[in-house]
Motif scaffolding. Structure first.
Motif, PDB file in Angstrom:
ATOM      1  N   PRO A 230     -17.553  34.660  71.264  1.00  0.00           N
ATOM      2  CA  PRO A 230     -18.987  34.380  71.399  1.00  0.00           C
ATOM      3  C   PRO A 230     -19.265  32.896  71.215  1.00  0.00           C
ATOM      4  O   PRO A 230     -18.578  32.214  70.462  1.00  0.00           O
ATOM      5  N   GLY A 231     -20.233  32.407  71.936  1.00  0.00           N
ATOM      6  CA  GLY A 231     -20.646  31.024  71.769  1.00  0.00           C
ATOM      7  C   GLY A 231     -21.672  30.924  70.662  1.00  0.00           C
ATOM      8  O   GLY A 231     -21.855  31.872  69.891  1.00  0.00           O
ATOM      9  N   PRO A 232     -22.354  29.793  70.593  1.00  0.00           N
ATOM     10  CA  PRO A 232     -22.178  28.661  71.499  1.00  0.00           C
ATOM     11  C   PRO A 232     -21.162  27.652  70.959  1.00  0.00           C
ATOM     12  O   PRO A 232     -20.874  27.622  69.764  1.00  0.00           O
ATOM     13  N   PHE A 233     -20.656  26.832  71.884  1.00  0.00           N
ATOM     14  CA  PHE A 233     -19.715  25.763  71.550  1.00  0.00           C
ATOM     15  C   PHE A 233     -20.315  24.424  71.954  1.00  0.00           C
ATOM     16  O   PHE A 233     -21.008  24.321  72.967  1.00  0.00           O
ATOM     17  N   GLU A 234     -20.018  23.400  71.168  1.00  0.00           N
ATOM     18  CA  GLU A 234     -20.439  22.048  71.540  1.00  0.00           C
ATOM     19  C   GLU A 234     -19.577  21.495  72.670  1.00  0.00           C
ATOM     20  O   GLU A 234     -20.052  20.733  73.510  1.00  0.00           O
ATOM     21  N   LEU A 235     -18.298  21.873  72.680  1.00  0.00           N
ATOM     22  CA  LEU A 235     -17.372  21.440  73.723  1.00  0.00           C
ATOM     23  C   LEU A 235     -16.549  22.627  74.193  1.00  0.00           C
ATOM     24  O   LEU A 235     -16.102  23.442  73.378  1.00  0.00           O
ATOM     25  N   VAL A 236     -16.325  22.702  75.488  1.00  0.00           N
ATOM     26  CA  VAL A 236     -15.351  23.639  76.049  1.00  0.00           C
ATOM     27  C   VAL A 236     -14.397  22.845  76.928  1.00  0.00           C
ATOM     28  O   VAL A 236     -14.831  22.168  77.869  1.00  0.00           O
ATOM     29  N   HIS A 259     -22.180  29.334  80.111  1.00  0.00           N
ATOM     30  CA  HIS A 259     -23.067  30.109  79.251  1.00  0.00           C
ATOM     31  C   HIS A 259     -22.623  30.101  77.791  1.00  0.00           C
ATOM     32  O   HIS A 259     -23.425  30.424  76.902  1.00  0.00           O
ATOM     33  N   ARG A 260     -21.383  29.735  77.534  1.00  0.00           N
ATOM     34  CA  ARG A 260     -20.901  29.675  76.151  1.00  0.00           C
ATOM     35  C   ARG A 260     -21.188  28.321  75.500  1.00  0.00           C
ATOM     36  O   ARG A 260     -20.897  28.117  74.338  1.00  0.00           O
ATOM     37  N   LEU A 261     -21.743  27.386  76.255  1.00  0.00           N
ATOM     38  CA  LEU A 261     -22.032  26.062  75.711  1.00  0.00           C
ATOM     39  C   LEU A 261     -23.391  26.018  75.025  1.00  0.00           C
ATOM     40  O   LEU A 261     -24.322  26.724  75.411  1.00  0.00           O
ATOM     41  N   GLN A 262     -23.495  25.132  74.020  1.00  0.00           N
ATOM     42  CA  GLN A 262     -24.800  24.763  73.506  1.00  0.00           C
ATOM     43  C   GLN A 262     -25.613  24.166  74.656  1.00  0.00           C
ATOM     44  O   GLN A 262     -25.047  23.641  75.616  1.00  0.00           O
TER      45      GLN A 262
END
Length: 297
Positions: A230-236, A259-262
């Motif tokens: 699950p996100g969110p992530f600052e970086l992918v 969609h998983r990004l901030q």
């Protein structure tokens, strides 16, 4: 009498006459794309033979056809995972594509520092290395992050490293590499975060405890979003992975990654990859670097 196919690719010399027919290859193509999103083009037939032939023999099977029937049947998920392990390409090194790490140091890290000081961002950073191979990428990210946001600075750093290959993930978890790999690590980071092996580990280097404390590992199939973190992530970071995908699987994976990004997060792709064909709206801010949503300056 008609033959099963017009051509066949023999297994490497010394293993025996075990051909792969064109029809069998097409069955493996469909299975691998269905399971992992990886598209094996016509030129990859010899590659499949080279990478799976030993496994077919190890299973005591007489042909690729019999191996296909095994891996495609229900209840054989473990062997399908072994098959995909054999087919994965695990090519990587520390601080690969240095311009991406320069972008982090020169733009992203100062941006986070400024936003945190303004109360616009928590001092917490989650990063996803999607397709981490044997670990050089996530450990590089951890070094870059911890050098700017050390534990005593009040920042909480987490790097999630995932891959399809169970073999590669195990290597990544070990955090152990030949000493010659150190050549691509900047000297200050090498001294701060890596340990030189002695006695039984002479000639090796090992990730130090600070790096290990921020890293987590998991097997994730980028072709099956149900199992994604699950996100969110600052970086992918998903670099040099989707080039192996078919067009439909690639578009679906890119959509899920965005969609998983901030809202102000960044997606990093490999030098031969882009968002072309993705229905998602994202802004290119540097070569192969995309901002998912928002427009901070």
């Amino acid at each position: 009498m008609r033959t099963a196919t017009s051509s066949a690719v023999p297994i490497a010399p010394g293993i025996g006459p075990l051909p792969l027919t064109d029809r069998e290859f097409s069955l493996f193509q469909a299975l691998v794309e269905q399971e992992a999103g990886i598209h094996l083009g016509p030129t990859k037939q010899a590659l499949l033979v080279g990478r799976l032939s030993r496994r077919v023999r190890a299973m005591g099977l007489p042909s690729f056809g019999s191996y296909y029937r095994l891996v495609s049947s229900r209840g054989n998920e473990a062997e399908r995972i072994r098959m995909l392990d054999c087919l994965c390409t695990n090519e990587t090194h520390f601080f690969r594509e240095p311009e991406h790490f320069n972008f982090l140091r020169q733009r992203v890290f100062p941006e986070w520092t400024r936003r945190a000081a303004q109360g616009l961002m928590e001092r917490r950073v989650r990063v996803w290395s999607a397709g981490c191979s044997t670990g050089e990428e996530p450990y590089s990210l951890a070094m870059a992050l911890l050098s700017h946001f050390p534990p005593d600075s009040g920042w909480d750093v987490e790097v999630l490293a995932t891959d399809l290959s169970t073999w590669a993930l195990e290597r990544a978890r070990q955090g152990l590499w030949p000493l010659e790999k150190a050549a691509s690590i900047p000297s200050p980071l090498l001294r701060a975060f890596m340990l030189k092996g002695v006695r039984s580990q002479e000639g090796l280097m090992k990730a130090g405890p600070e790096l290990r404390s921020v890293l987590r590992f998991a097997r994730v199939n980028l072709n099956d979003e149900r199992g994604w973190p699950p996100g969110p992530f600052e970086l992918v970071f998903c670099r040099n992975v989707l080039i192996y995908f078919g067009a439909e699987s690639r578009a679906q994976a890119l959509s899920g990654l965005l969609h998983r990004l901030q809202p102000t997060g960044y997606l990093f792709l490999g030098h031969a990859e882009s968002l072309t064909g993705s229905a998602e709206t994202a802004r290119c801010v540097a070569p192969n670097i995309y901002r998912a949503r928002g427009d901070l300056t």
